[in-house]
Design a protein around this motif. Structure first.
Motif, PDB file in Angstrom:
ATOM      1  N   LEU A 197       0.986  -0.703   0.265  1.00 59.08           N
ATOM      2  CA  LEU A 197       0.163  -0.115   0.193  1.00 59.08           C
ATOM      3  C   LEU A 197       0.807   1.471  -0.252  1.00 59.08           C
ATOM      4  N   ARG A 198       2.087   1.385   0.474  1.00 54.49           N
ATOM      5  CA  ARG A 198       3.047   2.279   1.064  1.00 54.49           C
ATOM      6  C   ARG A 198       3.500   3.231  -0.741  1.00 54.49           C
ATOM      7  N   TYR A 199       3.043   1.721  -1.763  1.00 50.37           N
ATOM      8  CA  TYR A 199       3.586   2.173  -3.316  1.00 50.37           C
ATOM      9  C   TYR A 199       2.528   2.526  -3.656  1.00 50.37           C
ATOM     10  N   ALA A 200       1.640   2.749  -3.235  1.00 50.31           N
ATOM     11  CA  ALA A 200      -0.055   3.841  -3.514  1.00 50.31           C
ATOM     12  C   ALA A 200       0.082   4.671  -4.267  1.00 50.31           C
ATOM     13  N   SER A 201      -0.521   5.768  -5.332  1.00 52.65           N
ATOM     14  CA  SER A 201      -1.307   6.900  -5.186  1.00 52.65           C
ATOM     15  C   SER A 201      -1.800   7.317  -3.931  1.00 52.65           C
ATOM     16  N   ASP A 202      -2.238   8.565  -3.864  1.00 55.89           N
ATOM     17  CA  ASP A 202      -2.296   9.097  -2.122  1.00 55.89           C
ATOM     18  C   ASP A 202      -3.648   8.961  -2.341  1.00 55.89           C
ATOM     19  N   ARG A 203      -4.460   8.969  -3.900  1.00 61.59           N
ATOM     20  CA  ARG A 203      -6.263   8.387  -3.587  1.00 61.59           C
ATOM     21  C   ARG A 203      -6.186   7.348  -3.383  1.00 61.59           C
ATOM     22  N   LEU A 204      -5.452   6.317  -3.829  1.00 60.47           N
ATOM     23  CA  LEU A 204      -5.693   4.705  -3.380  1.00 60.47           C
ATOM     24  C   LEU A 204      -5.282   4.365  -2.186  1.00 60.47           C
ATOM     25  N   ARG A 205      -4.244   5.129  -1.624  1.00 55.45           N
ATOM     26  CA  ARG A 205      -3.550   4.862  -0.614  1.00 55.45           C
ATOM     27  C   ARG A 205      -4.705   5.440   1.223  1.00 55.45           C
ATOM     28  N   VAL A 206      -5.828   5.820   0.482  1.00 58.95           N
ATOM     29  CA  VAL A 206      -6.452   5.445   1.075  1.00 58.95           C
ATOM     30  C   VAL A 206      -8.060   5.293   0.988  1.00 58.95           C
ATOM     31  N   ASN A 207      -8.166   4.031  -0.084  1.00 61.52           N
ATOM     32  CA  ASN A 207      -9.221   3.772  -0.528  1.00 61.52           C
ATOM     33  C   ASN A 207      -9.146   2.400   0.710  1.00 61.52           C
ATOM     34  N   PRO A 208     -10.828   2.268   1.018  1.00 61.01           N
ATOM     35  CA  PRO A 208     -11.220   1.709   1.835  1.00 61.01           C
ATOM     36  C   PRO A 208     -10.874   0.090   1.931  1.00 61.01           C
ATOM     37  N   THR A 209     -10.933  -0.789   0.832  1.00 60.41           N
ATOM     38  CA  THR A 209     -10.609  -1.813  -0.179  1.00 60.41           C
ATOM     39  C   THR A 209      -9.406  -2.017   0.557  1.00 60.41           C
ATOM     40  N   LEU A 210      -8.486  -0.824  -0.254  1.00 60.99           N
ATOM     41  CA  LEU A 210      -6.893  -1.573  -0.281  1.00 60.99           C
ATOM     42  C   LEU A 210      -6.688  -1.178   1.878  1.00 60.99           C
TER      43      LEU A 210
END
Length: 203
Positions: free
Chosen positions: A155-168
């Motif tokens: 998850l630390r590689y995710a974009s700012d948007r996806l880093r707070v995606n509830p599923t992730l």
């Protein structure tokens, strides 16, 4: 095998002696005579000992797709010894390389690193392949889901948007990772078992 470097010309040009030395240590291939390093059948046989012997093959054979393909099937990272840059742009060759060693993804062309299918294939081998994919794919939900489902740390590689995606976030939490937020700021850190990780700075 190092003795081959000082052997008489007739010995260094002998396929049987050359193959015997290479089977002891693949680096012996560099001491064989040019006639062997230009011989496609001999090189294909030598590649069975290590794909890295490709670096000592003749330039013509390092340009040969069949030879390069055999090399990466043995050692994925051997793709860096292929003569033509175009081999790093070849989907099938890079897929074979990654199947052998996910770290060979580093040598894929810039365009191939943008290819979602290849990215997903690389992540199947290891979530750590995320470090080599194009930045845009860090914002792709399918790609990040595939990685985080393997390891929450992804998850630390995710974009700012996806880093707070509830599923992730939920998947990461199930693997012992949690997103830490401060005030109104977006996900600043990831923590697990007392270790603090700092992803890319928040924009």
């Amino acid at each position: 095998w190092q003795a081959l470097s000082k052997a008489p010309p007739a010995v260094r040009a002998d396929p049987r002696m050359g193959l015997a030395a290479v089977r002891q240590d693949w680096r012996a291939f560099q001491f064989t005579y040019q006639n062997l390093r230009e011989n496609k059948e001999f090189v294909l046989e030598v590649l069975k000992t290590s794909g890295f012997t490709l670096q000592f093959a003749s330039e013509a054979l390092r340009c040969n797709r069949e030879v390069v393909l055999e090399a990466v099937r043995q050692d994925g990272c051997a793709v860096r010894h292929a003569f033509y840059q175009s081999f790093r742009e070849d989907f099938d060759i890079m897929k074979e390389a990654i199947a052998n060693d996910w770290r060979s993804y580093e040598y894929a062309s810039t365009e191939l690193k943008k290819n979602k299918d290849l990215a997903l294939f690389a992540i199947e081998q290891s979530w750590e392949a995320l470090q080599f994919i194009d930045e845009e794919l860090h914002d792709n939900l399918d790609v990040m889901t595939a990685a985080v489902s393997q390891k929450g740390e992804a998850l630390r590689y995710a974009s700012d948007r996806l880093r707070v995606n509830p599923t992730l976030v939920s998947q990461a939490a199930n693997d012992g990772w949690e997103v830490v937020t401060e005030g109104n700021d977006v996900a600043l850190q990831l923590r697990t078992q007392g270790i603090t990780w700092a992803p890319r700075p928040v924009r």
